[in-house]
Design a protein around this motif. Structure first.
Motif, short mmCIF file in Angstrom:
data_model
loop_
_atom_site.label_atom_id
_atom_site.label_comp_id
_atom_site.label_asym_id
_atom_site.label_seq_id
_atom_site.Cartn_x
_atom_site.Cartn_y
_atom_site.Cartn_z
N PRO A 1 0.83 -1.21 0.00
CA PRO A 1 0.00 0.00 0.00
C PRO A 1 0.86 1.26 0.00
O PRO A 1 2.06 1.20 0.31
CB PRO A 1 -0.79 -0.12 1.31
CG PRO A 1 0.10 -0.91 2.21
CD PRO A 1 0.84 -1.88 1.31
N GLU A 2 0.26 2.38 -0.35
CA GLU A 2 0.98 3.65 -0.27
C GLU A 2 1.27 3.98 1.18
O GLU A 2 0.38 3.90 2.03
CB GLU A 2 0.15 4.77 -0.91
CG GLU A 2 0.87 6.10 -0.97
CD GLU A 2 0.03 7.21 -1.59
OE1 GLU A 2 0.53 8.34 -1.71
OE2 GLU A 2 -1.14 6.93 -1.95
N LEU A 3 2.51 4.35 1.47
CA LEU A 3 2.93 4.62 2.84
C LEU A 3 3.18 6.10 3.05
O LEU A 3 3.61 6.80 2.12
CB LEU A 3 4.20 3.83 3.18
CG LEU A 3 4.15 2.31 2.97
CD1 LEU A 3 5.50 1.68 3.33
CD2 LEU A 3 3.03 1.67 3.78
N GLU A 4 2.94 6.58 4.27
CA GLU A 4 3.24 7.96 4.59
C GLU A 4 4.66 8.06 5.17
O GLU A 4 5.41 7.08 5.15
CB GLU A 4 2.18 8.57 5.51
CG GLU A 4 1.78 7.70 6.71
CD GLU A 4 2.71 7.89 7.88
OE1 GLU A 4 2.56 8.88 8.61
OE2 GLU A 4 3.58 7.03 8.09
N LYS A 5 5.02 9.23 5.67
CA LYS A 5 6.41 9.51 6.04
C LYS A 5 6.97 8.53 7.05
O LYS A 5 8.15 8.18 7.00
CB LYS A 5 6.50 10.94 6.58
CG LYS A 5 7.91 11.34 6.99
CD LYS A 5 8.03 12.82 7.26
CE LYS A 5 9.46 13.19 7.60
NZ LYS A 5 9.64 14.65 7.75
N ARG B 1 3.68 4.18 7.57
CA ARG B 1 2.35 3.63 7.84
C ARG B 1 1.48 3.68 6.59
O ARG B 1 1.59 4.63 5.81
CB ARG B 1 1.68 4.42 8.97
CG ARG B 1 2.43 4.36 10.28
CD ARG B 1 1.84 5.30 11.32
NE ARG B 1 1.98 6.70 10.96
CZ ARG B 1 1.76 7.71 11.80
NH1 ARG B 1 1.36 7.47 13.04
NH2 ARG B 1 1.91 8.96 11.40
N PRO B 2 0.59 2.70 6.39
CA PRO B 2 -0.31 2.74 5.23
C PRO B 2 -1.24 3.95 5.29
O PRO B 2 -1.93 4.16 6.29
CB PRO B 2 -1.12 1.43 5.37
CG PRO B 2 -0.26 0.54 6.22
CD PRO B 2 0.44 1.45 7.17
N LYS B 3 -1.24 4.75 4.23
CA LYS B 3 -2.07 5.95 4.22
C LYS B 3 -3.55 5.63 4.32
O LYS B 3 -4.33 6.46 4.78
CB LYS B 3 -1.80 6.75 2.94
CG LYS B 3 -0.54 7.59 2.99
CD LYS B 3 -0.46 8.51 1.78
CE LYS B 3 0.75 9.42 1.87
NZ LYS B 3 0.84 10.32 0.70
#
Length: 378
Positions: A209-213, A216-218
């Motif tokens: 999944p797309e991760l944040e900084k 963590r999964p956005k």
């Protein structure tokens, strides 16, 4: 099968697992039976942990663990769930490592205990070489060949309570001992079962999944608790609780929702029935790096917010009609300060001062007395 777009819509509605049985399980089961989809092999290990994330995961309401094991993953190793033991169990690890490199998922629960080369935390026994295996050695050995490494819970993600001051075990998060890998952090104390299984579902169906900084999964950590809080209207209108247990906005009694990224307001616990603010207690920021130290004391109000140029905005004025661009600027500054660690340092500094204010006053009074006495003697 459910498209990724529809899956993300379920996430936004807070109904990932609630609708899983009807929307995902039947077609996925057919695909697995027909050999079209291969279930992801999972190795789950517990290191420096209280087992809270396993307990959270065990309390999945729907689908059941049986549904998950049957249709989604091949749960190969988990010391709580294992029926085998001894050399037979170690053989499963050996087989997974040797025959399924870059195919299995390594899930880690608990902090990495580094003190004395990790020997305060043994997680398995190496029957080939007749020696105990430390948590650090296990995670590095299995993690380097895993397809994905997932850290569940705040201890595994960032060190969490296990790394709290003074941190005698030198605990830290998984990413710090596996710098070669991109670790997916599913933080929380404990992590919500939706966050854990929702992440595994995304890995099984659509990949990473797309991760944040902070890794963590956005889809679960894309917005602050504050943004989706049902008491946001009270905040905007300046209606604040003065004590825990009241039904107004809890910002002034320590709620860390404005600086905490998680979808708790729509996710909730116990089959979507409740969550901390629903129980009239503040958010304590358990999904954030630096928790619990940098969010403590949990019932202390956020300090004044310093802006560039030496000006300060008192947080007591927030929500009293001073909204619009000012509110956006404050929120943006809070986020920036969180990323750079300034806000946590201010929180910790202000809480320490409040705890030791009487002692500080005594020390100041004593120094003033000494200065006055010295002047008189001169």
């Amino acid at each position: 099968m459910l498209s990724r777009r529809d899956f993300l819509k379920l996430v936004v509605k807070g109904a990932v697992l609630g609708n899983l049985s009807q929307l995902i399980s039947p077609p996925l089961a057919e695909a697995v039976s027909a050999g079209e989809v291969r279930k992801l092999p999972v190795i789950m290990i517990e290191t420096g942990t209280c087992t809270g994330d396993s307990i959270s995961l065990d309390n999945i309401w729907t689908p059941t663990f049986s549904d998950i094991f049957t249709n989604i993953v091949d749960w190969r190793y988990d010391w709580i769930m294992n029926q085998a033991q001894g050399d037979a169990l170690y053989g499963i690890l050996r087989e997974t490592y040797e025959k399924l490199p870059n195919e299995y998922i390594l899930i880690v629960q608990g902090a990495m205990v580094q003190r004395d080369e990790g020997n305060y935390n043994h997680v398995a026994y190496d029957y080939d070489n007749n020696k105990l295996i430390t948590g650090i050695d296990f995670v590095r050995h299995m993690g380097l060949k895993a397809k994905y490494v997932v850290a569940i819970g705040s201890c595994a993600a960032y060190g969490g309570p296990a790394a709290g001051y003074p941190n005698p075990s030198q605990a830290t998060g998984v990413q710090n001992i596996l710098p070669e890998r991109r670790v997916i952090n599913v933080s929380g104390c404990p992590a919500h079962p939706d966050w854990i299984m929702g992440t595994l579902l995304h890995l099984a169906l659509y990949g990473e999944p797309e991760l944040e900084k902070f890794g963590r999964p956005k889809l679960f950590y894309g917005e602050t608790v504050h943004n989706r809080c049902p008491r946001r209207r009270d905040y905007d209108q300046g209606i604040f609780a003065t004590d825990i247990g009241q039904k107004e906005c809890l910002f002034r009694v320590g709620c860390k929702g404005p600086v905490t990224y998680a979808d708790c307001p729509i996710r909730r616990w116990n089959d979507r029935f409740n969550w901390p603010i629903g129980c009239n207690t503040p958010c304590i920021g358990c999904t954030e790096p630096g928790y619990p130290d940098l969010m403590s004391p949990f019932t202390v109000h956020l300090p004044d917010i310093p802006f560039p140029g030496g000006t300060k905005v008192n947080t007591d004025s927030i929500g009293l009609g001073v909204l619009g661009l000012t509110s956006v600027a404050i929120t943006g500054h809070i986020v920036t300060s969180l990323y750079k660690g300034r806000l946590q340092k201010n929180l910790l500094r202000s809480s320490v001062k409040s705890q030791h204010r009487p002692a500080i006053k005594k020390v100041k009074a004593f120094h003033q007395y000494r200065l006055k006495k010295n002047k008189n003697q001169e």
